[in-house]
Write a protein that holds these residues in place. Structure first.
Motif, mmCIF file in Angstrom:
data_model
loop_
_atom_site.group_PDB
_atom_site.id
_atom_site.type_symbol
_atom_site.label_atom_id
_atom_site.label_comp_id
_atom_site.label_asym_id
_atom_site.label_seq_id
_atom_site.Cartn_x
_atom_site.Cartn_y
_atom_site.Cartn_z
ATOM 1 N N TYR A 1 -5.992 2.795 -8.491
ATOM 2 C CA TYR A 1 -5.058 1.879 -7.617
ATOM 3 C C TYR A 1 -5.688 0.897 -7.207
ATOM 4 N N ASN A 2 -5.011 -0.327 -7.639
ATOM 5 C CA ASN A 2 -5.590 -1.607 -7.339
ATOM 6 C C ASN A 2 -5.271 -2.119 -5.784
ATOM 7 N N GLY A 3 -6.113 -2.339 -5.094
ATOM 8 C CA GLY A 3 -5.835 -2.976 -3.724
ATOM 9 C C GLY A 3 -6.123 -1.876 -2.913
ATOM 10 N N MET A 4 -5.435 -1.860 -1.439
ATOM 11 C CA MET A 4 -5.605 -1.206 -0.344
ATOM 12 C C MET A 4 -4.121 -0.131 -0.424
ATOM 13 N N ILE A 5 -4.460 0.952 0.123
ATOM 14 C CA ILE A 5 -3.452 2.072 -0.036
ATOM 15 C C ILE A 5 -3.312 2.832 1.257
ATOM 16 N N LYS A 6 -2.019 3.109 1.971
ATOM 17 C CA LYS A 6 -2.131 3.811 3.123
ATOM 18 C C LYS A 6 -2.654 5.059 2.892
ATOM 19 N N ALA A 7 -3.220 5.831 3.806
ATOM 20 C CA ALA A 7 -3.821 7.041 3.566
ATOM 21 C C ALA A 7 -2.744 8.350 3.257
ATOM 22 N N GLU A 8 -1.661 8.405 3.920
ATOM 23 C CA GLU A 8 -0.603 9.188 3.452
ATOM 24 C C GLU A 8 -0.079 8.987 2.035
ATOM 25 N N TYR A 9 -0.199 7.934 1.388
ATOM 26 C CA TYR A 9 0.144 7.771 0.051
ATOM 27 C C TYR A 9 -0.732 8.190 -0.895
ATOM 28 N N GLU A 10 -2.155 7.954 -0.556
ATOM 29 C CA GLU A 10 -3.039 8.362 -1.337
ATOM 30 C C GLU A 10 -3.455 9.912 -1.494
ATOM 31 N N SER A 11 -2.719 10.705 -0.198
ATOM 32 C CA SER A 11 -2.650 11.943 -0.049
ATOM 33 C C SER A 11 -1.784 12.390 -1.215
ATOM 34 N N GLY B 1 0.556 -1.239 -0.020
ATOM 35 C CA GLY B 1 -0.182 0.042 0.107
ATOM 36 C C GLY B 1 0.867 1.280 0.168
ATOM 37 N N ILE B 2 1.990 0.992 -0.648
ATOM 38 C CA ILE B 2 2.839 2.211 -0.453
ATOM 39 C C ILE B 2 3.054 2.927 -2.068
ATOM 40 N N VAL B 3 3.318 4.117 -2.203
ATOM 41 C CA VAL B 3 3.670 4.540 -3.328
ATOM 42 C C VAL B 3 5.208 5.183 -3.084
#
Length: 686
Positions: A38-48, A14-16
């Motif tokens: 984004y396929n799958g779960m992503i952490k909130a800070e990386y979505e930002s 879930g990282i970028v």
């Protein structure tokens, strides 16, 4: 030019990473609207982070790969009425590094090819090799000529056509299935469907000297020969798959050009290669990196530059064997410059007094003799944080003693392999420091594995029964690394050069290494301490490599060629004359069939391309397959045989049941653990 870009990505954590952000910034520069799926779960800070670059960020389930993401974006997230407003559509994913030149330059070059209706960066030439499916299970015996779909641009004429919209409405597109089916339904069809309808396509990288009219000779150049595509044919990207060391490479080459490609990126482009290293070291197994980039350095024993001697290093000698101390001092300590900082660790005061006299007699200026009676040398290292942090680089040389029944020559050859390749002389040591200074992401150097006497057997079992303890140790040290029981390891002689920060994990105060080692598992845990080193480096953000003197390398190369030829000659008696991949598969298939015949029931764990390929081999050999197994939560796909597919949790394993794990190597470790967790004791990995 009014462009829409759809960028698909996935990350298991879930990282970028930074390389993705750079790629998005470059895509942003040539796109009027940038949509990230984004396929799958992503952490909130990386979505930002993504939202700083993209106009829209959509999070969806990890289903259907990039095709599923594009399909849902076009049909649902964006809508065709909005898609038709654009002159061009860019479809890109995160499976490559780059671009090494700005996208604006690439698009300007492709605008001159106005006759094209759609284009990509690289292509796969047509391949027709009916023998390939026998050699490499899960591969295609036929591959049509096509654009490689990691980056595709569609122009207005095709974009607004009915055939393009109909393509994305096909029921089988973007549906979770086997990798082979997904590639055929999307990547192959994307090129062929529109080409058959009269639309024209091309690629930024044109034909290369490796594109052959003989279809059997074609191969995926962007993964098996990626380096030359970059430095000779100006390919602006590097596929991440190129760093996966796979047997297929040896069908064509020795994978010798990838390292040249990385060197070209560093020297000839403005791209920050550390962005590549950051992702590689977070996601990949360090053994893959060593093998694919050939991270083995051969240095001269004479000084290679006129720079002044470095003063930011220390050499630690661990000498626990009294009878070897004088010889070790004469052969290795005495020859070093008197200004070189050294620490010698011995077992008692008498030995310390003797060494102090020798240091004074030879004029040593920076030395420290330490008495340590503990059971584990690494426990002593863990208590030296204050002293060791004074230095940038540390060399540790561990003494070795043969057992009474062994020849003393075994011991001397081992030291030649380890100590000589680390501290041959002052000039050689300066060359090592210069190598560190010139490679900022290199964190640890270890001698190559010994191959004489009983060490030869370890080349086939580098974990030597300690993988489980190594994994436990990695958790206790809080490491972020990628260990895999199906991957060999390296650098486990216990002697090494490293950057001091790599030892930070050992300086943790809440973990007593000596107490951990001193148990009934002492032998395995001592081995684990040696094998954890390269993963400590990975966790600290560095790669590891092996190191040899030029003299040693010349000897080892001839020796290893001799040993390899002996093995091949013996094996050819049974398997005939073959190239490497066919030979390895024939040998493996023989072992697998023998394994299957020893068990009353046989199940294949994995019902995809690899699993069905293995099933064919077993059936041709007259082995009855009782069923396929899949992990919990996996979808039961239809297969061509009337054989059941069961969840592994529903199985009741008894002593006479065997499992063959038939998936790609990167997934084998997880399935192996699952099979063991559910009580299976008889397991064969392809």
């Amino acid at each position: 030019m009014n462009r829409l870009c759809i960028f698909q990505m996935y990350d298991k954590d879930g990282i970028v990473d930074r390389y993705v952000l750079y790629l998005l910034a470059e895509l942003r520069s040539v796109s009027n609207r940038l949509v990230v799926v984004y396929n799958g779960m992503i952490k909130a800070e990386y979505e930002s982070m993504l939202k700083k670059y993209a106009d829209n960020v959509y999070i969806r389930a990890d289903l259907g790969g990039d095709a599923g993401a594009y399909k849902e974006a076009l049909n649902k997230f964006i809508g065709w009425e909005n898609v038709y407003k654009y002159d061009e559509l860019i479809l890109s994913n995160d499976t490559y590094y780059g671009p090494f030149v700005h996208w604006s330059n690439i698009f300007s070059a492709m605008e001159k090819k106005s006759e094209l209706d759609y284009w990509g960066l690289t292509k796969m030439s047509e391949t027709d090799d009916t023998n390939r499916s026998e050699m490499v299970h899960g591969w295609f015996s036929y591959i049509p000529r096509h654009i490689q779909a990691y980056f595709v641009v569609v122009r207005k004429n095709l974009l607004c056509s009915n055939i393009f919209r109909d393509f994305w409405n096909k029921n089988n597109l973007g549906i979770a299935g086997s990798y082979k089916t997904a590639v055929a339904d999307f990547e192959f069809a994307f090129t062929s469907d529109f080409e058959k309808a009269g639309y024209k396509w091309g690629t930024y990288v044109g034909d290369t000297k490796y594109d052959s009219s003989c279809k059997n000779n074609n191969f995926p150049q962007c993964t098996l020969h990626a380096g030359e595509l970059i430095y000779r044919y100006q390919c602006p990207v590097l596929k991440k798959k190129a760093f996966m060391q796979i047997d297929d490479i040896f069908l064509h080459s020795g994978h010798e050009d990838l390292r040249r490609g990385m060197e070209y990126i560093v020297k000839e482009t403005d791209y920050d290669v550390n962005m590549i290293w950051e992702n590689l070291l977070r996601v990949y197994n360090v053994v893959d990196l060593r093998e694919s980039l050939h991270l083995n350095y051969i240095l001269p024993i004479d000084k290679s530059s006129t720079d002044m001697k470095s003063d930011d290093k220390v050499i630690i000698f661990n000498m626990p064997y009294q009878e070897q101390i004088e010889k070790n001092f004469t052969d290795y300590v005495a020859i070093l410059s008197n200004d070189t900082p050294i620490i010698i660790v011995v077992r008692d005061g008498a030995e310390a007094a003797l060494l102090k006299e020798k240091c004074l007699a030879t004029g040593k200026k920076q030395y420290n003799i330490v008495v340590y009676n503990g059971n584990c040398f690494f426990e002593w290292i863990s208590g030296q944080e204050k002293i060791l942090n004074q230095y940038k680089y540390i060399c540790v040389v561990n003494d070795y003693r043969v057992e009474k029944r062994e020849s003393i020559l075994i011991e001397e050859t081992f030291k030649c392999n380890t100590w000589n390749n680390l501290i041959q002389n002052d000039d050689y040591i300066e060359n090592v420091i210069e190598l560190f200074n010139g490679n900022s992401k290199m964190g640890l150097l270890a001698p190559s594995e010994a191959y004489h006497a009983r060490f030869f057997a370890e080349l086939g079992d580098t974990w030597s029964g300690c993988f489980g303890e190594t994994k436990v140790l990695s958790k206790k040290l809080g490491l972020k690394c990628n260990l895999s029981i199906v991957k060999s390891t390296f650098g486990y002689a216990g002697s090494f050069w490293c950057r001091t920060e790599i030892l930070t994990a050992l300086f943790k105060k809440n973990f007593n290494i000596e107490q951990w080692v001193t148990t009934e598992f002492e032998e395995a845990r001592r081995k684990a301490l040696y094998r954890i080193l390269i993963y400590m480096a990975q966790s600290a953000g560095f790669y590891s490599a092996t190191l040899e003197t030029a003299e040693y390398a010349s000897v080892a190369n001839v020796d290893l060629q001799y040993l390899l030829q002996k093995l091949v000659n013996r094996a050819q008696v049974e398997f005939g004359s073959r190239e490497f991949v066919s030979f390895i598969n024939a040998w493996r298939d023989k072992q697998m069939i023998e394994f299957a015949r020893k068990h009353k029931k046989i199940y294949i764990y994995g019902a995809g391309d690899y699993g069905t390929g293995i099933c064919e081999i077993l059936q041709k050999a007259g082995v009855y397959v009782n069923g396929f197994l899949i992990s919990n939560g996996q979808k039961k796909l239809s297969i061509k045989w009337p054989i059941s597919i069961e969840y592994i949790s529903d199985m009741n394993f008894i002593d006479n049941i065997g499992i063959i794990i038939a998936v790609k190597q990167s997934s084998q470790a997880f399935l192996l653990q699952e099979a063991q967790k559910h009580g299976c004791k008889h397991i064969f990995c392809i």
